[in-house]
Design an enzyme around this catalytic site. Sequence first.
Site: not given
Length: 470
Positions: A192, A194
């Site tokens: 993912d 950040d």
Amino acid sequence: MNRHISEILEKYLGRIPSLTEYHTLKSQYKNIHRVNIFNKDIFISLIKKNKKKFFSDIDTSVSEIKKLVFDYFTKQEQTYSIGKLYTIIELQTILVTTYTDILGVLTTKGPDIFSSNVQYNTSSMQKIASDALNSMNIATISDKVMGRHNVSSLVCNVNSLMEEYLRRHNKSCICYGSYSLHLLNPEIKYGDIDILQTNSRTFLIDLAFLIKFITGYNVILLKVPYLKNYMVLKDQNDSHIIDSFNIRQETMQHIPKVLIDNIYIVDPTIQLLSMLKMLSQIDRLEDLAKNPDKLTIRFATLLEYVRNKYGIILNGNSNNMPMPATIDIKKRIITVDTKYYNFAYDKCYVYLDENSLSSDILSLNADDAVDFENVSNSAFLVNDKTLYTYFSNTVLLSGNDKIHEISSRGISAHILIYQALMKHDISIPLTDIVNSLIGRNKQPIYEIIPRDKKTGKHGIIDIEKDIITH
């Protein structure tokens, strides 16, 4: 009873409001009116465009999207709990007032992308990074699965959206971590993305609705008590979709940044120092033991960036790094001797309990403490040639009352983060701390001083159950 307000409430509720409903909801009539006049057709067209651009692999028809949208915007008609009505009004208001500017805009033509040449060949750094991490590979592998490793199937879709979001909203949202390093070195893989942003809650609520209307999933937002200003979006299987730290605009302005392909990333110098700091955390050393190669390429990329930017000569001459430090285990305070560098203080008191630091800052009657929120995870105060700060990770000992070099380096890195955020020159101590990584031998861990224990309850935003807790 005000007739105008009563008519607004009646239109919204689909029924004549009871006296209780009228008197408790009348203060919300302006927001309710916004919801009443909201053009759902235009909104649905934006959802369709978002789906086509970022969620094209999701098999949802236009009629299903319409039903999900209209079901939510008429949900209040079947709701009689005042608390739930307040939640529905709050979430609907956020959606109707912010969605277009935050996520709807991502489907329009964006500004031209100015391609960046800030990419690094890290081959010369691989050996140094590998040797340095090998000297720190001293933890026993844990079988515990951290929550951050349970990844939702929607992550790829959200990553695609986030790349566009970071370009469109680069004054209010920046990234760090593996994706930011991927922009520097395409060989780095990322999960993912950040992010740090100034409107995290609103963004995540809008994103939760977008996912709900496209997939039908009942996603929830969680606020974690031991991480300040942190929220995570999870799917119906409790798997991680995306998380975000919220920071003030003032903090955003302090963060050194690098612009790559219209996306701002946290300056890799700060990221290198944060990595050195984080390696004092025993969980991260366990991660290193599990997959050293993953961390090596990231570490090499950060080292290569810093070497280039500061002209660092890698000769193993670390001078006074890590800075000498002693620990009072009973008081949970570390004293660092900082006088060897041109800082505005000669020593630093590093507290391992945040409440103790806050109490002592209060007793000093000083009002010039600075707090960089999640960028530093601590407030800082310089008073009478002493820096006061808090260290949020575990502290490793290599002997009785002797701080392990990994932790003393991490604490020194924490102090340098403060120096960098205050726009002070860190070239000399940075050169030394980088050289302190060279030619080190493994030291076993004698003892682990636990990190500060945070208490509190999880906050939750559950769209399906009409729940908001703080």
